[in-house]
Motif scaffolding. Structure first.
Motif, mmCIF file in Angstrom:
data_model
loop_
_atom_site.group_PDB
_atom_site.id
_atom_site.type_symbol
_atom_site.label_atom_id
_atom_site.label_comp_id
_atom_site.label_asym_id
_atom_site.label_seq_id
_atom_site.Cartn_x
_atom_site.Cartn_y
_atom_site.Cartn_z
ATOM 1 N N PHE A 43 0.838 -1.192 0.000
ATOM 2 C CA PHE A 43 0.000 0.000 0.000
ATOM 3 C C PHE A 43 0.878 1.248 0.000
ATOM 4 O O PHE A 43 1.976 1.262 0.556
ATOM 5 C CB PHE A 43 -0.915 0.022 1.226
ATOM 6 N N ALA A 44 0.356 2.310 -0.618
ATOM 7 C CA ALA A 44 1.059 3.590 -0.643
ATOM 8 C C ALA A 44 0.037 4.704 -0.845
ATOM 9 O O ALA A 44 -1.046 4.484 -1.402
ATOM 10 C CB ALA A 44 2.102 3.626 -1.757
ATOM 11 N N ILE A 45 0.383 5.897 -0.370
ATOM 12 C CA ILE A 45 -0.406 7.092 -0.655
ATOM 13 C C ILE A 45 0.245 7.765 -1.857
ATOM 14 O O ILE A 45 1.408 8.175 -1.794
ATOM 15 C CB ILE A 45 -0.436 8.059 0.544
ATOM 16 N N THR A 46 -0.486 7.858 -2.956
ATOM 17 C CA THR A 46 0.093 8.394 -4.190
ATOM 18 C C THR A 46 -0.390 9.800 -4.516
ATOM 19 O O THR A 46 0.128 10.426 -5.440
ATOM 20 C CB THR A 46 -0.233 7.473 -5.374
ATOM 21 N N ASP A 47 -1.377 10.306 -3.786
ATOM 22 C CA ASP A 47 -1.872 11.657 -4.034
ATOM 23 C C ASP A 47 -2.519 12.180 -2.762
ATOM 24 O O ASP A 47 -3.237 11.440 -2.075
ATOM 25 C CB ASP A 47 -2.882 11.660 -5.184
ATOM 26 N N ALA A 48 -2.257 13.441 -2.424
ATOM 27 C CA ALA A 48 -2.854 14.060 -1.238
ATOM 28 C C ALA A 48 -2.922 15.566 -1.473
ATOM 29 O O ALA A 48 -1.915 16.192 -1.800
ATOM 30 C CB ALA A 48 -2.031 13.748 0.009
ATOM 31 N N TYR A 49 -4.112 16.139 -1.303
ATOM 32 C CA TYR A 49 -4.276 17.575 -1.522
ATOM 33 C C TYR A 49 -5.552 18.040 -0.821
ATOM 34 O O TYR A 49 -6.294 17.234 -0.241
ATOM 35 C CB TYR A 49 -4.335 17.900 -3.019
ATOM 36 N N HIS A 69 -8.182 15.328 0.482
ATOM 37 C CA HIS A 69 -8.338 14.258 -0.503
ATOM 38 C C HIS A 69 -7.070 13.403 -0.522
ATOM 39 O O HIS A 69 -5.955 13.933 -0.432
ATOM 40 C CB HIS A 69 -8.565 14.835 -1.906
ATOM 41 N N LEU A 70 -7.249 12.109 -0.659
ATOM 42 C CA LEU A 70 -6.082 11.235 -0.774
ATOM 43 C C LEU A 70 -6.416 10.015 -1.624
ATOM 44 O O LEU A 70 -7.582 9.618 -1.739
ATOM 45 C CB LEU A 70 -5.573 10.803 0.603
ATOM 46 N N THR A 71 -5.384 9.459 -2.225
ATOM 47 C CA THR A 71 -5.512 8.244 -3.025
ATOM 48 C C THR A 71 -4.634 7.158 -2.426
ATOM 49 O O THR A 71 -3.422 7.353 -2.270
ATOM 50 C CB THR A 71 -5.096 8.490 -4.485
ATOM 51 N N VAL A 72 -5.264 6.045 -2.067
ATOM 52 C CA VAL A 72 -4.545 4.884 -1.546
ATOM 53 C C VAL A 72 -4.324 3.914 -2.703
ATOM 54 O O VAL A 72 -5.277 3.501 -3.365
ATOM 55 C CB VAL A 72 -5.331 4.185 -0.421
ATOM 56 N N GLU A 73 -3.081 3.563 -2.950
ATOM 57 C CA GLU A 73 -2.756 2.630 -4.021
ATOM 58 C C GLU A 73 -2.471 1.252 -3.428
ATOM 59 O O GLU A 73 -1.605 1.105 -2.570
ATOM 60 C CB GLU A 73 -1.544 3.124 -4.806
ATOM 61 N N ALA A 74 -3.227 0.250 -3.883
ATOM 62 C CA ALA A 74 -3.014 -1.137 -3.458
ATOM 63 C C ALA A 74 -2.360 -1.895 -4.603
ATOM 64 O O ALA A 74 -2.934 -2.010 -5.688
ATOM 65 C CB ALA A 74 -4.338 -1.790 -3.076
ATOM 66 N N ASP A 107 -14.153 9.353 4.190
ATOM 67 C CA ASP A 107 -15.190 8.717 3.380
ATOM 68 C C ASP A 107 -14.522 8.055 2.180
ATOM 69 O O ASP A 107 -13.870 8.726 1.371
ATOM 70 C CB ASP A 107 -16.209 9.754 2.894
ATOM 71 N N VAL A 108 -14.670 6.736 2.067
ATOM 72 C CA VAL A 108 -14.081 6.004 0.943
ATOM 73 C C VAL A 108 -15.046 6.078 -0.234
ATOM 74 O O VAL A 108 -16.180 5.600 -0.150
ATOM 75 C CB VAL A 108 -13.788 4.543 1.328
ATOM 76 N N ALA A 109 -14.588 6.681 -1.331
ATOM 77 C CA ALA A 109 -15.450 6.880 -2.495
ATOM 78 C C ALA A 109 -15.511 5.648 -3.389
ATOM 79 O O ALA A 109 -16.492 5.444 -4.109
ATOM 80 C CB ALA A 109 -14.958 8.084 -3.303
ATOM 81 N N THR A 110 -14.481 4.824 -3.360
ATOM 82 C CA THR A 110 -14.439 3.636 -4.216
ATOM 83 C C THR A 110 -15.411 2.584 -3.690
ATOM 84 O O THR A 110 -15.368 2.237 -2.510
ATOM 85 C CB THR A 110 -13.018 3.059 -4.256
ATOM 86 N N PRO A 111 -16.307 2.065 -4.540
ATOM 87 C CA PRO A 111 -17.300 1.082 -4.078
ATOM 88 C C PRO A 111 -16.643 -0.204 -3.569
ATOM 89 O O PRO A 111 -15.651 -0.673 -4.122
ATOM 90 C CB PRO A 111 -18.141 0.811 -5.337
ATOM 91 N N LEU A 112 -17.217 -0.757 -2.515
ATOM 92 C CA LEU A 112 -16.786 -2.025 -1.939
ATOM 93 C C LEU A 112 -17.980 -2.968 -1.869
ATOM 94 O O LEU A 112 -19.113 -2.514 -1.727
ATOM 95 C CB LEU A 112 -16.204 -1.805 -0.541
ATOM 96 N N PRO A 113 -17.761 -4.303 -1.964
ATOM 97 C CA PRO A 113 -16.470 -4.990 -2.081
ATOM 98 C C PRO A 113 -15.784 -4.704 -3.412
ATOM 99 O O PRO A 113 -16.438 -4.395 -4.405
ATOM 100 C CB PRO A 113 -16.838 -6.468 -1.932
ATOM 101 N N ALA A 123 -6.410 1.863 -7.405
ATOM 102 C CA ALA A 123 -6.466 3.106 -6.641
ATOM 103 C C ALA A 123 -7.786 3.196 -5.891
ATOM 104 O O ALA A 123 -8.851 2.928 -6.453
ATOM 105 C CB ALA A 123 -6.300 4.308 -7.564
ATOM 106 N N VAL A 124 -7.710 3.567 -4.622
ATOM 107 C CA VAL A 124 -8.888 3.771 -3.779
ATOM 108 C C VAL A 124 -8.882 5.229 -3.331
ATOM 109 O O VAL A 124 -7.923 5.686 -2.705
ATOM 110 C CB VAL A 124 -8.876 2.832 -2.556
#
Length: 208
Positions: A43-49, A69-74, A107-113, A123-124
């Protein structure tokens, strides 16, 4: 004498059969262990603003809302195992120390599962709204400071048609910068400096 020879051969056959069965059983256990072991996901954070909003996102005092805002990369590095994320929580803390305090849940915007194939980077996206005022100032503190992000997920891994049990995943990513100084804007008039700062990759490590 012939009876003794026959008995000896039978005993040898039994021993050889037992050894063969043991080797086969060990091979099966090894194969099952390899297949059912979880894939290694990085995992990594690839964007934050940040963005500022007004209007409907203001409180009764008229303070603006700042959204992080942030993007978690899996990164699923396995060549054979897929991943099914059943849940994912993203917490943002204003402390990068070992005893993290003052955290808020994003708030996680990417739908789960969420299904992730083998050898895949997914990217999440997540965000946190901080309503202006004393509470937001207390959390944000020095806007040039760094934050830490904790990602907690539950996932199963799939190899072929076989699924593993449910695994708990928890990693911490730090230091993460959401705010940028005026120097970031002045370095490059077309905004490339700030964009590069936003995309500074922060690798995550297993949380203690």
């Amino acid at each position: 004498m012939a009876a003794l020879v026959g008995t000896g051969l039978s005993a040898k056959r039994i021993i050889l059969a037992a050894l063969a069965a043991t080797l086969i059983a060990a091979a099966v256990v090894t194969i099952v262990f390899v297949i059912m072991s979880p894939a290694h996901v990085r995992f990594a954070i690839t964007d934050a603003y940040t963005t500022q909003m007004g209007g409907g996102d203001t409180d009764t005092a008229g303070d603006r809302t700042v959204r992080l805002h942030l993007t978690v990369e899996a990164n699923n590095t396995s060549g054979r195992a897929a991943v099914m994320y059943h849940s994912m929580l993203v917490d943002v803390s204003n402390s990068t120390g070992p005893h993290r305090v003052n955290w808020v849940r994003a708030d996680v915007a990417t739908p789960l599962p969420l299904f992730q194939p083998a050898r895949n980077v997914t990217a999440v996206n997540a965000s946190v709204a901080l309503v202006g005022g004393a509470a937001a100032e207390a959390f944000a503190g020095n806007v040039t400071g760094d934050f830490s992000v904790t990602v907690s997920a539950t996932a199963r891994f799939k190899v072929g048609v076989a699924w593993t049990r449910l695994y708990d995943i928890k990693v911490t990513c730090a230091p993460v910068s959401f705010f940028f100084s005026d120097d970031d804007d002045d370095d490059d008039e077309d905004g490339q400096s700030q964009a590069a700062a936003r995309r500074r990759v922060v690798d995550c490590s297993a949380a203690s």
